[in-house]
Design an enzyme around this catalytic site. Structure first.
Site, PDB file in Angstrom:
ATOM      1  N   GLU A  27     -27.533   9.365 137.099  1.00 55.74           N
ATOM      2  CA  GLU A  27     -26.652  10.313 136.349  1.00 55.74           C
ATOM      3  C   GLU A  27     -25.698  11.275 137.375  1.00 55.74           C
ATOM      4  OE1 GLU A  27     -25.679   9.961 133.433  1.00 55.74           O
ATOM      5  OE2 GLU A  27     -27.247   8.851 132.190  1.00 55.74           O
ATOM      6  N   ARG A  61     -21.728  10.900 137.706  1.00 56.53           N
ATOM      7  CA  ARG A  61     -20.928  12.072 137.284  1.00 56.53           C
ATOM      8  C   ARG A  61     -20.599  12.998 138.472  1.00 56.53           C
ATOM      9  NH1 ARG A  61     -23.295  12.997 131.203  1.00 56.53           N
ATOM     10  NH2 ARG A  61     -24.453  11.493 131.052  1.00 56.53           N
ATOM     11  N   ASP A 110     -26.589  -2.733 131.817  1.00 54.25           N
ATOM     12  CA  ASP A 110     -25.014  -2.833 131.627  1.00 54.25           C
ATOM     13  C   ASP A 110     -24.048  -2.304 132.859  1.00 54.25           C
ATOM     14  OD1 ASP A 110     -25.619  -0.203 131.827  1.00 54.25           O
ATOM     15  OD2 ASP A 110     -24.794   0.499 129.877  1.00 54.25           O
ATOM     16  N   THR A 130     -18.364   3.826 136.352  1.00 51.17           N
ATOM     17  CA  THR A 130     -18.832   3.661 135.001  1.00 51.17           C
ATOM     18  C   THR A 130     -18.688   5.054 134.097  1.00 51.17           C
ATOM     19  OG1 THR A 130     -20.859   2.387 133.733  1.00 51.17           O
ATOM     20  CG2 THR A 130     -21.209   4.489 135.380  1.00 51.17           C
TER      21      THR A 130
END
Length: 668
Positions: free
Chosen positions: A279, A283, A412, A632
């Site tokens: 994360e 981000r 994914d 992503t």
């Protein structure tokens, strides 16, 4: 009797007199010490605190910060660059070398250059002074640092400060990528785009009013929300995720206040908590690299290096496969206990390549690309059960965990980054291309299914048995298949575009079969159920973008109006069911109108959902898919060789970084 009465009294007074003398002597000593300390501070302190007296700096280049402040007064709207301190000249004065540019004026816009020259000629304090910037402190942490001069690295022992660069902040012109504007000729699309911008402002103002500096907003209770994925401290995750969206939308006042927060507060040296490597990368590192590419502002590049360095201890495993969690204060890393015996997760360690590879190119430090190239090489050599990549890999033994494969949660974005690494490399990362084509061929043959009514979906594989469930997260595959069809010419290209459109339609069905017009977290296919959630834990919607993401790519590639229509339906559903006074909230059950809300405005609502909505109603030239690839978290990264804003470091340093990667790194 009388003598006995006098003696104790006399002794008592004598003892008191001696005690008083001791106290007085102690106080005298303290006063003398204080006076001496003050004398030392007055005499010696300036040597340490005044730059004019420290180290014998040459008068021609002394007082760096005063000069820089004067330059700021000349033109506060300018970003005035200066090279870092690398060496000393023959006469002992610091020599400042950039290696790319030798003249500051050459890097300024023509109008800015003229204004700067005029102001300098009229300011006596600035005449004959050379502009120099506070240098970055370089440290040798890369395994190949002896081969290159590391650029863009921050000294972690001090609080971060802004650094400036010689590259101007871009504005749209005829000879560069379109990063702002891009209004569509269709008046309806323009109206819809304006509505999305208004939604962005509403969400942003709610965050600014009630949760500024916090990771996320609770828009109903109007307070901050700090999620576990960001650790326990305030890190401004929503600010970082929103930066490039604000800039692309042209919301410059909001962008400016967001940048100021990054400059003043984004400092991972202050953190003392565990963080998700995945994360934090997608981000923070991805968001900072994206806005650096869009603006050329080196503040973001250097903060990205700073953040990424905090993640490097997670890679210290026997296999080089990183752990999932790292404590940024002490470097202790570990995996989630629930992840198949402490395994690393495919979608997490497989979703680092875009950011780390680009970070090496813009910073000149090869360590980042080395880490992700090693991951790629390692998993490529492993035997895949049935040709599929399991979602779990033990970083100590290098063996796969449970044989569970999915294009949804846990798997994914690994597949997404294979095709996107191929695209982002400008078509040179052939290993990524080959791994993608091999993996997607097995996925298509074994996991792609059709329901009784003809809906195409991607099931999950668990120990060679299929679970007929598709996550909302897996709806990104509509865009992935479409991108593969357009960027890899093969006999299956047309088939993959057909699959992409069918997956986009199935995900749309998961939306229209609810009472809110918003899709559930997961939906299932059985004899009596299609594209609907079964369990209560699958019925929530948390402002996710993946369905919309698929429609965005399909719109760009096919120009079928239905994708814009579906996106507008989603806007209306968000307005009706998720908008509250303080921002936007997720909902707990998509099958119930006016149901309970989860009271969280996710940071990815800024980065992904609103950005994709804005772009789908914009002209294709805005963040063109020929020039940019989205990570992503929907942060656009420039494509090497196709984008003038790639902003790599000096070619010699970038070449050295590629060389030390060796083997597969040459394909990158």
């Amino acid at each position: 009797m009388a003598f006995g009465g006098v003696l104790p009294t006399s002794t008592k007074h004598r003892n008191a007199s001696w005690s008083l003398r001791r106290v007085l002597r102690s106080r005298e000593k303290v006063l003398i010490c204080i006076a001496g300390l003050i004398f030392l501070i007055v005499c010696i302190g300036p040597i340490f605190f005044l730059p004019d007296l420290r180290g014998g700096l040459n008068n021609r280049v002394d007082n760096v910060f005063k000069v820089y402040k004067q330059m700021q007064k000349v033109g506060p709207e300018l970003i005035l660059p200066a090279p870092p301190l690398l060496d000393k000249s023959e006469d002992g004065a610091p020599a400042f070398v950039r290696g790319i540019h030798n003249n500051l004026e050459d890097d300024l816009h023509h109008g800015d250059r003229a204004r700067l020259r005029e102001r300098m000629e009229n300011d006596d304090d600035l005449k004959n002074l050379r502009v120099i910037e506070k240098p970055l402190i370089l440290s040798q942490t890369s395994t190949a640092s002896s081969k290159v001069a590391l650029m863009g690295q921050m000294d972690e022992s001090v609080r971060l400060e802004e650094v400036v660069d010689s590259k101007p902040v871009p504005r749209n012109s005829g000879d560069g990528p379109v990063v702002q504007g891009g209004m569509d000729t269709d008046p309806v699309a323009r109206q819809h785009r304006d509505k999305v911008k208004e939604m962005m402002l509403h969400a942003w103002h709610g965050y600014k009013s009630y949760a500024w500096g916090k990771n996320e907003l609770r828009p109903i209770s109007k307070r901050g929300h700090t999620a576990g994925i960001f650790g326990r401290q305030d890190m401004g995750a929503s600010i970082i995720d929103a930066l490039d969206t604000l800039y692309i939308m042209g919301l410059m006042d909001e962008y400016t206040e967001a940048r100021a927060w990054v400059q003043e507060h984004l400092d991972f040296n202050e953190l003392r908590s565990e963080m998700s490597v995945f994360e934090t990368n997608i981000r923070f590192v991805g968001g900072l690299l994206s806005i650096f590419a869009l603006t050329g502002d080196p503040l973001y590049r250097d903060r990205a290096v700073h953040v990424a360095r905090k993640l490097l201890p997670a890679f210290s495993t026997a296999t080089g496969i990183p752990y999932a969690i790292v404590n940024v204060a002490n470097g202790v890393a570990k995996n989630y206990a629930w992840a198949s015996g402490g395994s690393s997760i495919l979608s997490e360690f497989g979703t680092l390549h875009l950011e780390f590879s680009y970070l090496t190119d813009v910073s000149g430090d090869p360590v980042f690309k080395e880490k992700v190239v090693h991951i790629r090489d390692f998993i490529n050599k492993l035997e895949k059960p049935g040709g599929l990549y399991p979602n779990y890999l033990n970083p100590k033994t290098g063996k796969w965990g449970q044989h569970h494969s999915s294009l949804g949660a846990l798997g994914d974005s690994f597949y997404e980054y294979l095709i996107k690494s191929w695209v982002q490399s400008g078509g040179t990362d052939t290993l990524a291309r080959d791994m993608y084509t091999q993996a997607i061929a097995v996925v298509t043959s074994r996991m792609l299914q059709k329901s009784k009514s003809g809906l195409t979906y991607l099931a999950e594989s668990k120990f060679d048995r299929l679970e007929h469930k598709m996550d909302h997260l897996a709806c990104f595959t509509a865009g992935m298949y479409a991108m593969g069809s357009k960027t890899i010419q093969s006999p299956v290209s047309q088939q993959h575009m057909t699959i992409a459109t069918e997956l986009g339609n199935t995900c749309h069905e998961s939306y229209v079969r609810t009472n809110t017009g918003l899709g559930p977290e997961s939906f299932r296919f059985s004899e009596g159920m299609e594209a609907r959630a079964l369990k209560s834990s699958e019925k929530y919607y948390i402002l996710r973008p993946e369905v919309l993401e698929g429609w965005f790519y399909l719109w760009r590639y096919t120009k079928q109006q239905k994708y814009r229509d579906w996106a507008w339906d989603m806007v209306q559903s968000l307005e009706k069911h998720c908008r509250v006074e303080g921002g936007f909230s997720g909902i707990q059950n998509v099958y119930i109108e006016n149901g309970h809300k989860d009271d969280v405005q996710q940071s990815f609502f800024f980065a992904e959902t609103l950005k994709y909505l804005y772009l789908i109603f914009s002209d294709d030239s805005l963040i063109s898919l020929d020039e940019w690839v989205f990570n992503t978290e929907a942060h656009p990264i420039p494509i090497r060789g196709n984008n003038a804003y790639y902003r790599a470091a000096a070619s010699s340093i970038a070449a050295a970084a590629n060389e030390v990667g060796g083997g597969a790194a040459a394909d990158n």
